[in-house]
Design a protein around this motif. Structure first.
Motif, PDB file in Angstrom:
ATOM      1  N   ILE A  57       1.135  -0.930  -0.392  1.00 28.88           N
ATOM      2  CA  ILE A  57       0.209   0.460  -0.033  1.00 28.88           C
ATOM      3  C   ILE A  57       0.846   1.753  -0.220  1.00 28.88           C
ATOM      4  N   ALA A  58       0.420   2.114  -1.235  1.00 31.34           N
ATOM      5  CA  ALA A  58       1.403   3.739  -0.896  1.00 31.34           C
ATOM      6  C   ALA A  58       0.814   4.180  -0.454  1.00 31.34           C
ATOM      7  N   VAL A  59       1.175   5.005   1.235  1.00 30.76           N
ATOM      8  CA  VAL A  59       0.606   5.440   1.896  1.00 30.76           C
ATOM      9  C   VAL A  59       1.804   7.212   2.284  1.00 30.76           C
ATOM     10  N   SER A  60       0.918   7.813   1.725  1.00 32.09           N
ATOM     11  CA  SER A  60       1.539   8.926   1.983  1.00 32.09           C
ATOM     12  C   SER A  60       0.437   9.640   2.979  1.00 32.09           C
ATOM     13  N   GLY A  61       0.025   8.930   3.680  1.00 32.62           N
ATOM     14  CA  GLY A  61      -0.279   9.677   4.818  1.00 32.62           C
ATOM     15  C   GLY A  61      -1.573  10.689   5.044  1.00 32.62           C
ATOM     16  N   LYS A  63      -5.522  10.732   4.251  1.00 32.33           N
ATOM     17  CA  LYS A  63      -7.133  10.332   4.386  1.00 32.33           C
ATOM     18  C   LYS A  63      -7.203   9.039   3.800  1.00 32.33           C
ATOM     19  N   ASP A  64      -6.772   9.511   2.389  1.00 28.72           N
ATOM     20  CA  ASP A  64      -7.295   8.699   1.016  1.00 28.72           C
ATOM     21  C   ASP A  64      -6.094   7.155   1.267  1.00 28.72           C
ATOM     22  N   SER A  65      -5.218   6.931   1.690  1.00 31.65           N
ATOM     23  CA  SER A  65      -3.924   6.038   1.886  1.00 31.65           C
ATOM     24  C   SER A  65      -4.561   5.214   2.649  1.00 31.65           C
ATOM     25  N   LEU A  82       3.917   1.327   2.229  1.00 26.46           N
ATOM     26  CA  LEU A  82       5.223   2.106   1.714  1.00 26.46           C
ATOM     27  C   LEU A  82       5.148   3.296   1.438  1.00 26.46           C
ATOM     28  N   HIS A  83       6.206   3.862   2.566  1.00 27.96           N
ATOM     29  CA  HIS A  83       5.995   5.467   2.685  1.00 27.96           C
ATOM     30  C   HIS A  83       7.012   6.448   1.981  1.00 27.96           C
ATOM     31  N   LEU A  84       7.079   6.911   1.083  1.00 27.11           N
ATOM     32  CA  LEU A  84       8.306   8.060   0.498  1.00 27.11           C
ATOM     33  C   LEU A  84       8.481   8.941   1.286  1.00 27.11           C
ATOM     34  N   ASP A  85       8.948   9.626   2.029  1.00 26.15           N
ATOM     35  CA  ASP A  85       9.562  10.368   2.692  1.00 26.15           C
ATOM     36  C   ASP A  85      10.071  11.992   1.576  1.00 26.15           C
ATOM     37  N   LEU A  86       9.627  12.661   0.629  1.00 25.15           N
ATOM     38  CA  LEU A  86       9.751  13.137  -0.537  1.00 25.15           C
ATOM     39  C   LEU A  86      10.644  14.502   0.044  1.00 25.15           C
ATOM     40  N   GLY A  87      10.256  15.169   1.410  1.00 26.65           N
ATOM     41  CA  GLY A  87      11.545  16.180   1.836  1.00 26.65           C
ATOM     42  C   GLY A  87      10.932  17.239   1.568  1.00 26.65           C
ATOM     43  N   MET A 141       8.443  10.754 -10.457  1.00 30.92           N
ATOM     44  CA  MET A 141       9.847  10.169  -9.115  1.00 30.92           C
ATOM     45  C   MET A 141       8.719   9.442  -8.467  1.00 30.92           C
ATOM     46  N   LYS A 142       8.199   9.692  -8.002  1.00 27.64           N
ATOM     47  CA  LYS A 142       6.790   8.904  -7.102  1.00 27.64           C
ATOM     48  C   LYS A 142       6.323   7.860  -7.883  1.00 27.64           C
ATOM     49  N   ARG A 143       5.747   7.657  -9.242  1.00 26.02           N
ATOM     50  CA  ARG A 143       5.471   6.431  -9.719  1.00 26.02           C
ATOM     51  C   ARG A 143       6.737   5.379  -9.617  1.00 26.02           C
ATOM     52  N   TRP A 145       9.482   5.246  -7.862  1.00 25.77           N
ATOM     53  CA  TRP A 145      10.400   4.244  -6.777  1.00 25.77           C
ATOM     54  C   TRP A 145       9.447   3.746  -5.886  1.00 25.77           C
ATOM     55  N   LEU A 146       7.484   4.300  -5.940  1.00 28.68           N
ATOM     56  CA  LEU A 146       6.897   2.783  -5.783  1.00 28.68           C
ATOM     57  C   LEU A 146       7.167   1.813  -6.455  1.00 28.68           C
ATOM     58  N   ASN A 147       6.915   1.750  -7.285  1.00 30.27           N
ATOM     59  CA  ASN A 147       6.673   0.544  -8.322  1.00 30.27           C
ATOM     60  C   ASN A 147       8.295  -0.120  -8.080  1.00 30.27           C
ATOM     61  N   ALA A 159      -0.942  -0.915  -3.941  1.00 29.12           N
ATOM     62  CA  ALA A 159      -2.826  -0.236  -4.132  1.00 29.12           C
ATOM     63  C   ALA A 159      -1.908   1.120  -4.211  1.00 29.12           C
ATOM     64  N   THR A 160      -2.812   2.661  -4.363  1.00 28.46           N
ATOM     65  CA  THR A 160      -3.138   3.533  -4.029  1.00 28.46           C
ATOM     66  C   THR A 160      -4.200   4.294  -3.352  1.00 28.46           C
ATOM     67  N   GLY A 161      -4.366   5.143  -2.915  1.00 30.13           N
ATOM     68  CA  GLY A 161      -5.345   6.038  -2.556  1.00 30.13           C
ATOM     69  C   GLY A 161      -6.388   7.180  -3.276  1.00 30.13           C
ATOM     70  N   HIS A 162      -6.360   6.684  -4.792  1.00 31.06           N
ATOM     71  CA  HIS A 162      -7.392   7.616  -5.572  1.00 31.06           C
ATOM     72  C   HIS A 162      -8.235   7.038  -5.349  1.00 31.06           C
TER      73      HIS A 162
HETATM   74  P1  AMP Z   1      -1.706  12.128  -4.527  1.00 23.89           P
HETATM   75  O1  AMP Z   1      -0.626  11.847  -6.024  1.00 23.89           O
HETATM   76  O2  AMP Z   1       0.077  13.101  -3.650  1.00 23.89           O
HETATM   77  O3  AMP Z   1      -3.057  12.409  -4.379  1.00 23.89           O
HETATM   78  O4  AMP Z   1      -1.371  10.646  -4.200  1.00 23.89           O
HETATM   79  C1  AMP Z   1      -1.919   9.725  -4.587  1.00 23.89           C
HETATM   80  C2  AMP Z   1      -1.798   8.115  -4.086  1.00 23.89           C
HETATM   81  O5  AMP Z   1      -0.434   8.304  -4.217  1.00 23.89           O
HETATM   82  C3  AMP Z   1      -2.315   8.134  -3.007  1.00 23.89           C
HETATM   83  O6  AMP Z   1      -3.469   8.826  -1.922  1.00 23.89           O
HETATM   84  C4  AMP Z   1      -0.973   8.006  -1.537  1.00 23.89           C
HETATM   85  O7  AMP Z   1      -1.507   5.479  -2.004  1.00 23.89           O
HETATM   86  C5  AMP Z   1       0.119   7.013  -2.662  1.00 23.89           C
HETATM   87  N1  AMP Z   1       1.412   8.537  -2.584  1.00 23.89           N
HETATM   88  C6  AMP Z   1       1.220   9.644  -2.464  1.00 23.89           C
HETATM   89  N2  AMP Z   1       2.634  10.464  -1.891  1.00 23.89           N
HETATM   90  C7  AMP Z   1       2.887   9.251  -1.467  1.00 23.89           C
HETATM   91  C8  AMP Z   1       3.737   8.715  -0.922  1.00 23.89           C
HETATM   92  N3  AMP Z   1       5.307  10.047  -0.169  1.00 23.89           N
HETATM   93  N4  AMP Z   1       4.571   8.044   0.141  1.00 23.89           N
HETATM   94  C9  AMP Z   1       3.761   6.781  -0.511  1.00 23.89           C
HETATM   95  N5  AMP Z   1       2.524   7.051  -1.345  1.00 23.89           N
HETATM   96  C10 AMP Z   1       2.131   8.541  -1.497  1.00 23.89           C
END
Ligand code: AMP
Ligand code: ZN
Length: 314
Positions: A57-61, A63-65, A82-87, A141-143, A145-147, A159-162
């Motif tokens: 699960i791609a977890v941004s933190g 509500k959706d994820s 899986l969380h990416l700290d984007l800084g 970049m997110k796509r 590294w998540l992949n 899975a993402t929270g879209h």
């Molecule tokens: P966003 O494009 O920011 O609306 O994010 C869409 C989805 O991508 C989120 O619901 C997450 O599942 C995933 N996502 C976004 N940012 C991150 C992150 N920093 N780390 C992990 N997953 C992320």
């Protein structure tokens, strides 16, 4: 907002949530049943995953994820986060804290990576070096590294929270500008291929309001705040326009997106017949994949800056 005396559409008990687009009202328990039912329907209808199958699960933190993680976990899927700290400034710490809190609550592992450590550059520098829109660089970049990290951890699905508002807004933008290629690929599942994990959007049938209500009902530890760098993004305009239409004519957004999917064939497998990136091995049609190209340009840009600095020193 709810009215006192409002009754749940399912159980007739006191309702706490009202959704005009479905003409439905729910108590917390029935919202949960409805929510998981919609996730199950999306998974089955669009063939996202086998029951209980492992998923990253791609977890941004946000509500959706957190909501997608909670629902899939409750439905018996074997998950890891899986969380990416984007800084990205003040946004980074609460996002990571929310992802950690959720992992603790579910008793599931959370893998955390710093973008800067992975890429060797800060996101700000990659954007500056490539002179491109922040969200487009950050999204690429997110796509990437998540992949890559999903596969490296031995999962084949991420899975993402879209949710529906994201997808309907994107669809409206793509239609208004006749982005045929994007329209062809807009689908809640992107199939796995060599070097590519399957990407799934299990919340695609649920609106933002429904996800917000679910997060509230479960008291999910959602990170507050907005990305400080999203100012130039255009997607929110389409989402606002879509929401405006839905407020005037409840159900419009739901119908627009789901009817689009109903009329459409699933897209061809992504990057079919692609070669491999000379730098990282990811599938690509070019010599190097987009992520590696962006990073190579950043490296060259930094080198040029360094040389310029030294030329003036001399
Ligand atoms: P966003 O494009 O920011 O609306 O994010 C869409 C989805 O991508 C989120 O619901 C997450 O599942 C995933 N996502 C976004 N940012 C991150 C992150 N920093 N780390 C992990 N997953 C992320
Ligand atoms: Zn590459």
């Amino acid at each position: 907002m709810t009215n006192p005396g409002m009754k749940c559409t399912r159980c007739r008990g006191p309702a706490r949530h009202r959704f005009p687009s479905h003409n439905a009202r729910f108590c917390d328990e029935c919202l949960d049943v409805f929510f998981r039912g919609q996730v199950a329907k999306a998974i089955k209808k669009y063939r996202m995953a086998p029951p209980g199958g492992p998923m990253m699960i791609a977890v941004s933190g946000g509500k959706d994820s957190l909501a997608v993680w909670r629902a899939l976990h409750d439905m018996g899927y074997e998950t890891a986060g899986l969380h990416l700290d984007l800084g990205l400034g003040e946004f980074a710490a609460p996002s990571l804290a929310a992802a950690r809190a959720m992992a603790r609550r579910l008793g599931r592992p959370l893998h955390v990576y710093s973008f800067q450590e992975l890429a060797g550059h800060a996101m700000e520098d990659v954007v500056r070096a490539n002179r491109r829109n922040f969200c487009s660089v950050c999204g690429t970049m997110k796509r990437y590294w998540l992949n890559r990290l999903t596969l490296e951890h031995g999962f084949d699905t991420v899975a993402t929270g879209h949710q529906l508002d994201d997808e309907a807004g994107r669809l409206l933008g793509n239609m208004l500008h006749f982005h045929d290629q994007y329209l062809a690929n807009q689908w809640p599942v992107l199939e796995a291929a060599p070097g590519l994990a399957r990407k799934i959007k299990p919340l695609c049938r649920l609106s933002e309001a429904e996800v917000r209500a679910y997060a509230k009902a479960h008291d999910l530890p959602v990170a507050q705040g907005k990305c400080p760098r999203s100012k130039g993004a255009t997607l929110p305009y389409y989402q606002e326009a879509m929401q405006w239409l839905d407020d005037k004519m409840p159900g419009t957004m739901h119908n627009f997106y789901l009817e689009f999917l109903r009329r459409k064939q699933p897209p061809a497998p992504p990057l079919a017949g692609a070669a491999r990136c000379a730098s990282c091995g990811a599938p690509t049609f070019g010599q190097e994949c987009t992520a590696c190209r962006l990073l190579a340009k950043t490296e060259a840009w930094k080198q040029a800056l360094w040389e310029r600095g030294h030329a003036t020193d001399a």
